[in-house]
Design a protein around this motif. Sequence first.
Motif, PDB file in Angstrom:
ATOM      1  N   THR A   1     -10.484  -6.423   3.103  1.00 25.84           N
ATOM      2  CA  THR A   1     -10.160  -6.064   1.719  1.00 25.84           C
ATOM      3  C   THR A   1     -11.323  -5.306   1.102  1.00 25.84           C
ATOM      4  O   THR A   1     -12.448  -5.797   1.079  1.00 25.84           O
ATOM      5  CB  THR A   1      -9.874  -7.318   0.880  1.00 25.84           C
ATOM      6  OG1 THR A   1      -8.790  -8.042   1.461  1.00 25.84           O
ATOM      7  CG2 THR A   1      -9.497  -6.923  -0.547  1.00 25.84           C
TER       8      THR A   1
ATOM      9  N   ARG B   1     -12.821  -3.665  -2.385  1.00 27.64           N
ATOM     10  CA  ARG B   1     -12.665  -3.876  -3.819  1.00 27.64           C
ATOM     11  C   ARG B   1     -13.708  -3.076  -4.582  1.00 27.64           C
ATOM     12  O   ARG B   1     -14.856  -2.922  -4.144  1.00 27.64           O
ATOM     13  CB  ARG B   1     -12.803  -5.364  -4.170  1.00 27.64           C
ATOM     14  CG  ARG B   1     -11.791  -6.264  -3.490  1.00 27.64           C
ATOM     15  CD  ARG B   1     -12.037  -7.716  -3.856  1.00 27.64           C
ATOM     16  NE  ARG B   1     -11.696  -7.980  -5.241  1.00 27.64           N
ATOM     17  CZ  ARG B   1     -12.266  -8.933  -5.988  1.00 27.64           C
ATOM     18  NH1 ARG B   1     -13.236  -9.679  -5.480  1.00 27.64           N
ATOM     19  NH2 ARG B   1     -11.886  -9.126  -7.228  1.00 27.64           N
TER      20      ARG B   1
ATOM     21  N   GLU C   1      -5.983  -3.756   0.733  1.00 23.62           N
ATOM     22  CA  GLU C   1      -5.934  -4.460   2.008  1.00 23.62           C
ATOM     23  C   GLU C   1      -5.775  -3.455   3.148  1.00 23.62           C
ATOM     24  O   GLU C   1      -5.013  -2.503   3.045  1.00 23.62           O
ATOM     25  CB  GLU C   1      -4.757  -5.432   2.028  1.00 23.62           C
ATOM     26  CG  GLU C   1      -4.769  -6.479   0.930  1.00 23.62           C
ATOM     27  CD  GLU C   1      -5.713  -7.619   1.236  1.00 23.62           C
ATOM     28  OE1 GLU C   1      -6.219  -7.675   2.369  1.00 23.62           O
ATOM     29  OE2 GLU C   1      -5.929  -8.456   0.335  1.00 23.62           O
TER      30      GLU C   1
ATOM     31  N   SER D   1      -8.228  -2.885  -5.616  1.00 23.21           N
ATOM     32  CA  SER D   1      -8.263  -3.692  -4.391  1.00 23.21           C
ATOM     33  C   SER D   1      -7.314  -3.100  -3.370  1.00 23.21           C
ATOM     34  O   SER D   1      -6.182  -2.733  -3.700  1.00 23.21           O
ATOM     35  CB  SER D   1      -7.846  -5.142  -4.680  1.00 23.21           C
ATOM     36  OG  SER D   1      -8.677  -5.711  -5.675  1.00 23.21           O
TER      37      SER D   1
ATOM     38  N   THR E   1       0.840  -1.190   0.000  1.00 27.58           N
ATOM     39  CA  THR E   1       0.000   0.000   0.000  1.00 27.58           C
ATOM     40  C   THR E   1       0.876   1.241   0.000  1.00 27.58           C
ATOM     41  O   THR E   1       1.810   1.353   0.798  1.00 27.58           O
ATOM     42  CB  THR E   1      -0.921   0.022   1.226  1.00 27.58           C
ATOM     43  OG1 THR E   1      -1.737  -1.155   1.215  1.00 27.58           O
ATOM     44  CG2 THR E   1      -1.813   1.248   1.203  1.00 27.58           C
TER      45      THR E   1
END
Length: 564
Positions: A509, A511, A504, A502, A2
């Motif tokens: 998660t 999406r 995390e 997507s 990320t």
Amino acid sequence: MTAERAWWKEAVVYQIYPRSFNDSDGDGIGDLQGVIERLDHVADLGADVIWLNPVYESPQMDNGYDISDYRAIHEEFGTMADWEDLLEEVHDRDMRLVMDLVVNHTSNQHAWFRKSRERDPAYEDYYIWREGGTDEHGDPVPPNNWESFFGGSAWAFDQERGEYYLHLYDRSQPDLDWTNEAVRRDVFDVVQWWLEKGIDGFRMDVINLLSKGEGMPDGDPDGEWIGSEHFINGPELYGYLDDLDDETLSNYDVMTVGEMPQLTVEAARKYAGADGPLDMAFHFQHTKLDYADGERWSIGDWVLRDLKEITARWQHGLADDGWNALYWENHDQPRSVSRYGDPDEYRRESAKLLGTYLFTLQGTPYLYQGQELGMTNATWDSMGDLRDVDAINHAEELLEREGVDGYDDLKDVVGYRTRDNARTPMQWSDDENAGFTDGEPWIQVNRNYTDINAAAQRSDEDSVYNYYRRLIELREERDVLVYGDYTDLLPDHETVFAYTRSLESDEGTARALVVLHFSDEADSVELPVEYREASLLLSNYDRTDPEPASPSLAPYEARVYELR
């Protein structure tokens, strides 16, 4: 992985070209008080940052990109007090202000250049001067074969000094010699001066042209721009930018974005990666999709697969090291709906689709004034209508080609390509001159302003403007649309662009699914069964939660889903 959070990654940037934004005093030229009058339009849209095109003192040979005094405001735009009022008004609306930094070149009216041509010892080497040669007939020739971006030789002979000077743009814009430490020190002082006045960053004009190759030899005559291999991303560029960052920028909480011709992903990671001196960089790969055989002054068909390849290259290439600067339009690009959409039958739908693409990719979105209305290219009936020095220069070159009888033979391509398409006045209302001015506008108003204008769209819930508002709100609400990973689901499909984002986090998660239909004909496409469990978040058609697995798509339809 990320990306690390930053305010400028989550921001939406709105670009204002002040000459064409709003005129407060009736002289036909937009100004700073005019910008202040219309700030609420930008704030209501949801933008966080304003990028202001140059308002410095300038002879206006290239509409302000020829600066004669970096610490003064051009009188047509107002005064320094007006600029200070603007900064305060922007900050009062919880927005930030980014200025243009133009330091590859100055105006030939700048005091530095005047002293340099006079061989003042303190300024003699502030610009790139060279003696020319002679051809076999004894006629003078420039020092090398480099080509200006605006056409013709990149060298101009100065009678007073008796030498050629380099100008990679118009001959009124001589290039500074960045090998001179005094030049760098003066530029750094200018940057520091504006940062101390409270601005929030810089958009850096053609910043990867600062370093020229040693010896400046002839360039490849078959290159995109002759000589560019010797003046783009030159050997000292990183050091110059690193010093600029170390001595000025890094001491402030500001954003920087560099305009970088011929930029690659690898170069972007170097100059604007996590450890680079810049935050972001503009590339131009998607702006050449409609070039015929790579030739700018031509019109070619474009294919969606090429856009998908470019998008994937940059989304994946900067996912772990760097950050994308996302845009369709700016002051140098014709209107996107006229290039990649349908400006006639499906103008509203295709303008919304292009906006959906912009706001659902990883990167910082940049909007150009009028894009949020779906403004289109204008009609340029004669050379006299043009104001763009670049278009005029190239039109004059094209007129010399065999078989070209006059402007009528050129007006399709010149009218399609000219930067003037982005510089027609902002269309505020259906009043005379689109509500831009009470006087005679400096450039013609697009004739469709009675149908396309801000007043009508702000009160229309189905307008392009209000769709952009919802897009910005959606991006603000969902981190997945800012930081999420990108996956193309249909890389080979000819008309449908479908991708997921997507992300995390500790909460699980998140999406999202985006489906974009780049066609004026209805179609359908099947996505994997896993996408049946989804909720429709936004569409540019009136839909009631259609199933994403096998949607029937209307012309230029755009949908954004939340995946469960």
